[in-house]
Design an enzyme around this catalytic site. Structure first.
Site, PDB file in Angstrom:
ATOM      1  N   HIS A   3      42.630  34.816  46.986  1.00 40.51           N
ATOM      2  CA  HIS A   3      41.723  34.996  45.975  1.00 40.51           C
ATOM      3  C   HIS A   3      41.340  36.484  45.775  1.00 40.51           C
ATOM      4  CE1 HIS A   3      37.604  34.672  44.013  1.00 40.51           C
ATOM      5  NE2 HIS A   3      38.062  33.416  43.583  1.00 40.51           N
ATOM      6  N   ASP A  38      39.447  32.782  54.810  1.00 43.52           N
ATOM      7  CA  ASP A  38      38.395  32.444  53.783  1.00 43.52           C
ATOM      8  C   ASP A  38      38.580  31.094  53.393  1.00 43.52           C
ATOM      9  OD1 ASP A  38      37.691  31.953  51.034  1.00 43.52           O
ATOM     10  OD2 ASP A  38      39.082  33.457  50.139  1.00 43.52           O
ATOM     11  N   GLN A  75      38.026  27.363  49.585  1.00 47.86           N
ATOM     12  CA  GLN A  75      38.683  26.174  49.115  1.00 47.86           C
ATOM     13  C   GLN A  75      38.869  25.057  50.019  1.00 47.86           C
ATOM     14  OE1 GLN A  75      38.672  27.044  45.476  1.00 47.86           O
ATOM     15  NE2 GLN A  75      38.715  24.702  45.645  1.00 47.86           N
ATOM     16  N   LYS A 104      30.845  25.208  46.552  1.00 47.72           N
ATOM     17  CA  LYS A 104      32.288  24.625  46.571  1.00 47.72           C
ATOM     18  C   LYS A 104      32.300  23.536  47.111  1.00 47.72           C
ATOM     19  CE  LYS A 104      34.990  28.676  45.252  1.00 47.72           C
ATOM     20  NZ  LYS A 104      35.645  28.744  43.641  1.00 47.72           N
ATOM     21  N   CYS A 132      41.182  33.764  39.454  1.00 51.06           N
ATOM     22  CA  CYS A 132      40.885  34.991  40.072  1.00 51.06           C
ATOM     23  C   CYS A 132      41.805  35.147  41.196  1.00 51.06           C
ATOM     24  CB  CYS A 132      39.420  34.807  40.865  1.00 51.06           C
ATOM     25  SG  CYS A 132      38.329  34.886  39.789  1.00 51.06           S
TER      26      CYS A 132
END
Lengths: 162, 415
Positions: free
Chosen positions: B131, B208, B211, B234, B372
Site C-alpha cells: 500500500h 503492515d 488488511q 479495518k 492506494c
C-alpha cells in the site's frame, strides 16, 4: 444492442440511465474523431489523478477557427463520451466561442442555473447526480481550455483527490 | 505441539450477526445495501458504538492527568483498551502497544524515528505489492538520509517472489517492510519467512497488518517482527485510531516522535526528560473514545471468533471466484494461492469506475480504482480494478447480487 440481446434481464432495467444515456454509451463505444494529429497547432494533455484517466486533445486552427478537433484518451465511458461530444461541438467554432463553451460546460456542473448546456451536450447533464464522476465529464473541457490558452503543448490536471 | 484436537469453527449465524450492524439495514438506490468494500473500511457493531457512546456520556475526562474520578475512569478504560490490543497481538507487554491515528501514522512514526540513525548507503526493502502507506514514508526517509529503497518483485500470481526479495536483503539492509495481506490482491504474504531472513542480516522488520488483522490471527511474538501496524477502522473499530506494536528493546533505542504533553516526564527550559514506554510515543491528548471503541471491536471479534470469520470469508471468496469466472471478459488481478477476504478484477472494455457506478445503482458497494497501490496496478498494466472485499456479515446472496449487477454492466457496455 437490440432488446433481444438483453438476455434474461427482466426487472428494473434500464439502470443508471440518467448517467449512461444511450448517446453517452454510443459515444463511449464509438468515439468520434478519436485520432491523433501529427502536426497540430495546439495539443494539450489532461490527467485525472484520482482515476488515472488521460485525454490528449489536438487542435488545428485556421483563420481563428477550430478547423479540426481530435482526441485520444484512456478513460471511463463518461470521459470518452464527453471528449467525443466535445470534438463534435467545438469543431468550427472560433477560439473565443470555444473558450466560452468550455467554461460554460465546466460551470454547468457547479451552477446549472447560471450555465445552461447546449442541446447537443444535454446527455452530459445526468452526470450531475454523481458527484464523484463530474471530473470524468469535465476533464476533456478543461483540457480544451488548456489547449486554447496555449502554449502549443500544455498539460491540464483536474483537482487532486480529496 | 497440538495435543488437543484442533477446534473446527462452526458456521457463523450471519443473519443474527447482521443485526449487530445497524448500518447494513438500509436501501441504497432502491436496493438493499450489499456492502462489499470492507478492505477500504469495515462497519461497526453496536458493541463499538455503545462503548464509545457510553464513554462520552459517563466517563469522559482527559487521561493520565487528573486526580478526579472521571479522569481515573477514562484512564482505566483507555489503558484497558491497550491491554485488549496487547492480548489481540500477543505482545509481551503493554509497553509495546502504541496508539496512533492509524496504520499510516504508525509506519510514519517508525520511518521518522528510525531516520536519525540512517545514513547514505543504508537500504530499506519493501515488496512491490505494498500500500502507498508502506512505500511513501520510506521514500521520504530515503530522501532525507540518502538511504536506498529496494523493491522485491511480485509474480503474475500476485505473490511476492520470495527468492528475489530475500536476495535484496543484505548486511546493508536496515529495515524490511512488508504487508501481511495485500489490500489490492488479497495475497497472504509469507511474512514469517521474510522476517527470519531480515533478522539473520540484522535488519529491523515492519509488518503492515492493516488488511490482515480482521481476517487472520496475529501473533507478533510468533512472527518475530519488530513492528506491526494496524488500523481500527479495518477491524470494525473506529476511524482515527490505530496501533503500532514495537518490540520493547527496539522502542527503547528510538528517539521520540512528536513532542508535547503526555510524552514527557519533566519539562523545563533547561531541558526535558521523556516519559516511559509507550507514552513517550503518544504526544498530546489521545483518541480516547476511539481507543475504547477499538478495544470493544477486538472483544467483539473475539466473541465471534476469528477462525470462524476466516472460514466464512474463505467460503465467500470461493463462491465469488466460482461465479465470476463465467462472466464474459473478466480478468482477475493475481491468483494468489494464499488469499483472504477479497477478489480484484477487471472486465474487458469497461472502466472500473463505470463498473463501480453501475453496481452502486444496484445497491452493491465496491471499490473501483487503484486501491492506494499504484505499483500493483502498474505491474498488471491496468489503471485500476474492481475490488469486492468481504467481512463477517456478508452473505452468499450478496455475492450473487454482485454477479448479477456485473452481468448488467456487461450488457450495458457491450460493444
Amino acid at each position: 444492442m437490440s432488446q433481444g440481446d438483453r438476455g434474461g434481464a427482466t426487472t428494473a432495467e434500464p439502470v443508471a440511465l440518467d448517467l449512461y444515456q444511450q448517446i453517452v454509451l454510443e459515444h463511449s463505444r464509438r468515439p468520434q474523431n478519436f485520432r491523433r494529429l501529427d502536426t497540430p497547432d495546439r495539443r494539450a494533455e489532461g490527467h485525472n489523478r484520482l482515476c488515472g484517466d488521460k485525454v490528449t486533445l489536438y487542435l488545428r486552427l485556421a483563420g481563428g477557427l477550430l478547423a479540426e478537433v481530435t482526441f485520444e484518451a484512456a478513460g471511463c465511458a463518461i470521459c470518452l463520451a464527453s471528449a467525443s461530444l466535445l470534438t463534435e461541438t467545438a469543431a468550427g467554432l472560433s477560439v473565443g466561442t470555444a473558450e466560452r463553451l468550455a467554461a460554460g460546460v465546466i460551470g454547468h456542473f457547479d451552477d446549472p442555473a447560471a450555465h445552461a448546456l447546449p442541446p447537443a451536450l444535454a446527455a452530459l447533464d445526468g452526470v450531475r447526480a454523481y458527484p464523484s464522476r463530474i471530473r470524468c465529464a469535465t476533464l476533456p473541457w478543461q483540457t480544451l481550455r488548456q489547449a486554447l490558452a496555449g502554449p502549443a503543448d500544455a498539460i491540464a490536471t483536474t483537482e487532486p483527490a480529496e | 505441539m497440538n495435543a488437543s484436537p484442533r477446534a473446527i469453527p462452526g458456521p457463523l449465524d450471519v443473519g443474527r450477526l447482521r443485526q449487530d450492524f445497524p448500518i447494513l439495514d438500509q436501501q441504497v438506490n432502491g436496493a438493499p445495501l450489499a456492502y462489499l468494500d470492507n478492505a477500504a473500511s469495515t462497519q461497526r457493531p453496536l458493541a463499538v458504538l455503545d462503548a464509545m457512546d457510553h464513554y462520552y456520556r459517563h466517563d469522559h475526562a482527559n487521561v493520565h492527568r487528573g486526580v478526579h474520578t472521571l479522569s481515573h475512569r477514562a484512564t482505566d478504560r483507555y489503558e484497558h483498551a491497550r491491554e485488549l490490543v496487547r492480548g489481540f497481538l500477543n505482545a509481551a507487554s503493554i509497553r509495546e502497544v502504541i496508539f496512533t491515528r492509524g496504520t499510516t501514522e504508525a509506519i510514519n512514526l517508525v520511518a521518522y524515528t528510525l531516520g536519525q540513525r540512517l545514513k547514505a548507503g543504508d537500504e530499506i526493502v519493501v515488496s512491490e505489492l505494498e500500500h502507498h502507506s508502506n512505500i511513501v514514508p520510506w521514500q521520504m526517509l530515503c530522501e532525507r538520509t540518502g538511504a536506498v529503497l529496494r523493491v522485491g518483485p511480485i509474480t503474475d500470481r500476485g505473490e511476492i517472489d520470495v527468492e528475489a526479495m530475500l536476495a535484496l536483503i543484505t548486511p546493508a539492509t536496515r529495515l524490511v517492510g512488508v504487508a501481511h495481506v495485500s489490500n489490492a490482491l488479497g495475497t497472504v504474504n509469507p511474512v514469517a519467512e521474510i522476517i527470519a531472513a531480515a533478522r539473520r542480516h540484522g535488519a529491523l522488520t515492519l509488518v503492515d497488518g492493516a488488511q490482515a488483522a480482521a481476517h487472520v490471527p496475529v501473533d507478533v511474538r510468533a512472527l518475530g517482527c519488530d513492528f506491526y501496524a494496524l488500523s481500527g477502522h479495518k477491524l470494525h473499530g473506529p476511524t482515527g485510531i490505530g496501533v503500532l506494536y514495537g518490540r520493547e528493546s527496539v522502542l527503547e533505542t528510538l528517539p521520540p516522535f512528536q513532542g508535547g504533553g503526555d510524552m514527557i516526564a519533566t519539562v523545563s527550559f533547561r531541558g526535558t526528560t521523556y516519559n516511559e514506554l509507550p507514552y513517550r510515543f503518544e504526544a498530546g491528548t489521545p483518541a480516547i473514545a476511539e481507543a475504547i471503541g477499538l478495544g470493544a471491536a477486538i472483544e467483539y471479534l473475539g466473541r465471534v471468533g476469528l477462525p470462524a470469520i476466516a472460514a466464512h470469508e474463505e467460503a465467500l471468496v470461493d463462491h465469488a471466484l466460482a461465479r465470476l469466472r463465467d462472466l464474459p471478459g473478466i480478468r482477475f488481478l493475481g491468483n494468489p494461492r494464499q488469499r483472504v477476504g477479497l477478489v480484484s478484477f477487471n472486465i474487458d472494455g469497461i472502466h472500473p469506475h463505470d463498473v463501480g457506478t453501475v453496481l452502486d445503482q444496484r445497491g452493491v458497494a465496491v471499490r473501483a480504482g487503484h486501491h492506494c497501490a499504484m505499483p500493483v496496478m502498474e505491474r498488471f498494466g491496468v489503471p485500476g480494478s474492481v475490488r469486492a472485499s468481504f467481512a463477517l456479515y456478508n452473505t452468499r446472496d450478496e455475492v450473487d447480487r454482485l454477479v448479477e449487477a456485473l452481468q448488467l454492466a456487461v450488457r450495458m457496455f457491450a460493444p
